[in-house]
Design an enzyme around this catalytic site. Structure first.
Site, mmCIF file in Angstrom:
data_model
loop_
_atom_site.group_PDB
_atom_site.id
_atom_site.type_symbol
_atom_site.label_atom_id
_atom_site.label_comp_id
_atom_site.label_asym_id
_atom_site.label_seq_id
_atom_site.Cartn_x
_atom_site.Cartn_y
_atom_site.Cartn_z
ATOM 1 N N SER A 7 0.969 -1.439 0.013
ATOM 2 C CA SER A 7 0.301 -0.170 0.567
ATOM 3 C C SER A 7 0.633 1.134 -0.326
ATOM 4 O O SER A 7 2.134 1.580 0.707
ATOM 5 C CB SER A 7 -0.686 -0.346 0.781
ATOM 6 O OG SER A 7 -1.400 1.524 1.845
ATOM 7 N N HIS A 32 -1.401 -1.377 -3.780
ATOM 8 C CA HIS A 32 -2.811 -1.412 -3.126
ATOM 9 C C HIS A 32 -2.492 0.274 -3.738
ATOM 10 O O HIS A 32 -1.589 0.892 -2.203
ATOM 11 C CB HIS A 32 -2.724 -1.696 -1.981
ATOM 12 C CG HIS A 32 -3.619 -1.976 -0.755
ATOM 13 N ND1 HIS A 32 -5.032 -2.860 -1.494
ATOM 14 C CD2 HIS A 32 -4.364 -0.812 -0.292
ATOM 15 C CE1 HIS A 32 -5.466 -2.417 -0.115
ATOM 16 N NE2 HIS A 32 -5.499 -0.804 0.558
ATOM 17 N N ASP A 34 -5.059 3.561 -2.259
ATOM 18 C CA ASP A 34 -5.988 3.835 -1.105
ATOM 19 C C ASP A 34 -7.236 5.007 -1.716
ATOM 20 O O ASP A 34 -6.068 5.995 -0.926
ATOM 21 C CB ASP A 34 -5.296 3.642 0.482
ATOM 22 C CG ASP A 34 -4.800 2.463 0.519
ATOM 23 O OD1 ASP A 34 -6.114 1.670 1.109
ATOM 24 O OD2 ASP A 34 -4.595 1.791 1.533
ATOM 25 N N MET A 36 -9.266 7.621 -0.678
ATOM 26 C CA MET A 36 -10.384 8.663 0.419
ATOM 27 C C MET A 36 -11.142 9.643 -0.074
ATOM 28 O O MET A 36 -10.410 11.011 -0.654
ATOM 29 C CB MET A 36 -9.658 8.614 1.416
ATOM 30 C CG MET A 36 -9.076 7.232 1.798
ATOM 31 S SD MET A 36 -7.355 7.789 3.547
ATOM 32 C CE MET A 36 -7.127 5.802 3.819
ATOM 33 N N HIS A 65 -8.243 0.620 -3.652
ATOM 34 C CA HIS A 65 -9.673 0.152 -2.524
ATOM 35 C C HIS A 65 -10.263 1.706 -2.732
ATOM 36 O O HIS A 65 -9.214 2.463 -1.460
ATOM 37 C CB HIS A 65 -8.658 -0.031 -1.512
ATOM 38 C CG HIS A 65 -9.176 -0.164 -0.216
ATOM 39 N ND1 HIS A 65 -8.518 -0.474 1.116
ATOM 40 C CD2 HIS A 65 -10.723 -0.193 0.147
ATOM 41 C CE1 HIS A 65 -9.303 -0.302 2.246
ATOM 42 N NE2 HIS A 65 -10.549 -0.123 1.453
ATOM 43 N N MET A 67 -12.548 4.197 -0.443
ATOM 44 C CA MET A 67 -12.757 4.540 0.909
ATOM 45 C C MET A 67 -13.683 5.963 0.474
ATOM 46 O O MET A 67 -13.361 6.816 0.933
ATOM 47 C CB MET A 67 -12.138 4.337 1.600
ATOM 48 C CG MET A 67 -11.095 3.448 2.098
ATOM 49 S SD MET A 67 -9.832 3.141 2.930
ATOM 50 C CE MET A 67 -8.810 3.630 1.723
ATOM 51 N N MET A 135 -11.009 -6.014 6.579
ATOM 52 C CA MET A 135 -9.966 -4.443 7.578
ATOM 53 C C MET A 135 -9.779 -5.160 8.039
ATOM 54 O O MET A 135 -10.536 -5.533 9.484
ATOM 55 C CB MET A 135 -10.970 -3.459 7.282
ATOM 56 C CG MET A 135 -11.063 -2.945 6.223
ATOM 57 S SD MET A 135 -9.685 -2.221 5.114
ATOM 58 C CE MET A 135 -8.975 -1.421 6.311
ATOM 59 N N ASP A 173 -5.796 -6.098 4.822
ATOM 60 C CA ASP A 173 -5.688 -4.491 5.015
ATOM 61 C C ASP A 173 -5.563 -3.902 6.472
ATOM 62 O O ASP A 173 -6.286 -3.707 6.546
ATOM 63 C CB ASP A 173 -6.304 -4.209 4.110
ATOM 64 C CG ASP A 173 -5.470 -3.260 3.832
ATOM 65 O OD1 ASP A 173 -4.993 -2.216 4.155
ATOM 66 O OD2 ASP A 173 -6.308 -2.105 3.047
HETATM 67 C C1 DX5 Z 1 -5.665 2.372 5.957
HETATM 68 C C2 DX5 Z 1 -5.870 1.495 4.577
HETATM 69 C C3 DX5 Z 1 -4.581 0.869 4.454
HETATM 70 C C4 DX5 Z 1 -3.172 1.009 5.033
HETATM 71 C C5 DX5 Z 1 -2.802 -0.235 5.229
HETATM 72 O O1 DX5 Z 1 -7.599 2.452 5.671
HETATM 73 O O2 DX5 Z 1 -6.943 0.891 3.937
HETATM 74 O O3 DX5 Z 1 -4.691 0.116 3.123
HETATM 75 O O4 DX5 Z 1 -2.415 1.987 4.310
HETATM 76 O O5 DX5 Z 1 -1.693 0.753 6.178
HETATM 77 P P1 DX5 Z 1 -0.563 -0.315 7.021
HETATM 78 O O6 DX5 Z 1 0.120 -1.133 6.212
HETATM 79 O O7 DX5 Z 1 0.541 0.010 7.208
HETATM 80 O O8 DX5 Z 1 -1.534 -0.675 8.304
HETATM 81 ZN ZN ZN Z 2 -6.214 -0.542 1.665
#
Ligand code: DX5
Ligand code: ZN
Length: 214
Positions: A7, A32, A34, A36, A65, A67, A135, A173
């Site tokens: 990620s 990955h 993310d 948001m 991903h 969100m 998650m 994740d």
């Molecule tokens: C959190 C994200 C993750 C995050 C994971 O909302 O979906 O993908 O980047 O980071 P680590 O591995 O540091 O927990």
């Molecule tokens: Zn994620």
């Protein structure tokens, strides 16, 4: 072999280009990303233009991903820059229709659940999923502590997918590191997302190899 999806959330986006060849040489299976929106989660990250730039510099399949609130509004735009495209069960879209649309647009579909969602709630959608993302932290931030409550959920989803004869990837994740990765694999996770653990590693290829050996 368990697949790894680093990620990039907490990485330096301007130096990411130099790290991508290391991921490619190490045989990382996905990257990955993310997304948001500051509404579904209390944080804002990046959207299509940044993913497009990353896509131009790597052949690693992109695992996006979302969100974001009511993700069906943006599936078309994200499908153009994604290989795997996932959204949250809790985000207020028609789940079945959105999963079907993702597949119709040529992406692999992924349904994601937050820590408070029970796996049984999504069983009816499994035939429409190529992957389920469980998650193991509350979505929104990297670097949080792993929640072991994700493990029985993975087991339950794996058992149901087997019962239905589905070829389903199960991704986990949040908080994945040297201690928690083996637990996730043992529970049945087939794809591990790792942010801080990978990006803070002194030797990225060695860390990737260790994960692949699990
Ligand atoms: C959190 C994200 C993750 C995050 C994971 O909302 O979906 O993908 O980047 O980071 P680590 O591995 O540091 O927990
Ligand atoms: Zn994620």
């Amino acid at each position: 072999m368990v697949k790894l999806s680093p990620s990039v959330l907490t990485s330096d986006f301007l130096t990411l280009k130099q790290i991508l060849p290391q991921f490619e040489a190490s045989g990382v299976e996905m990257l990955h990303l993310d997304v948001m929106d500051g509404i579904f989660v209390p944080n804002i990250s990046f959207g299509v233009p940044v993913i497009k730039s990353i896509k131009a510099h790597t052949n690693i399949p992109l695992d996006v991903h979302l969100m974001i609130d009511r993700p069906h509004r943006y599936i078309k735009q994200f499908a153009e820059v994604s290989d795997w495209l996932g959204f949250h069960y809790e985000a207020g879209s028609n789940v079945a229709e959105t999963l079907k649309e993702i597949r119709a647009l040529g992406c692999k579909s992924c349904l994601t659940i937050k820590p408070k969602t029970e796996p049984e709630e999504i069983f009816e959608f499994l035939p429409l999923c190529d992957m389920v993302l469980v998650m193991s932290v509350e979505p929104g931030f990297g670097g949080q502590k792993f929640m072991p409550s994700a493990l029985p959920k993975i087991k339950a989803i794996k058992a149901e997918a087997e019962r239905l004869g589905l070829n389903l990837e199960i991704e986990i994740d949040g908080g994945i590191n040297a201690e928690t990765a083996p637990l996730a694999v043992e529970a049945g996770a087939t794809v591990l997302v790792a942010g801080n653990y990978i990006f803070s590693a002194d030797d990225i290829p060695k860390t990737v190899e260790e994960i692949h050996r699990l």
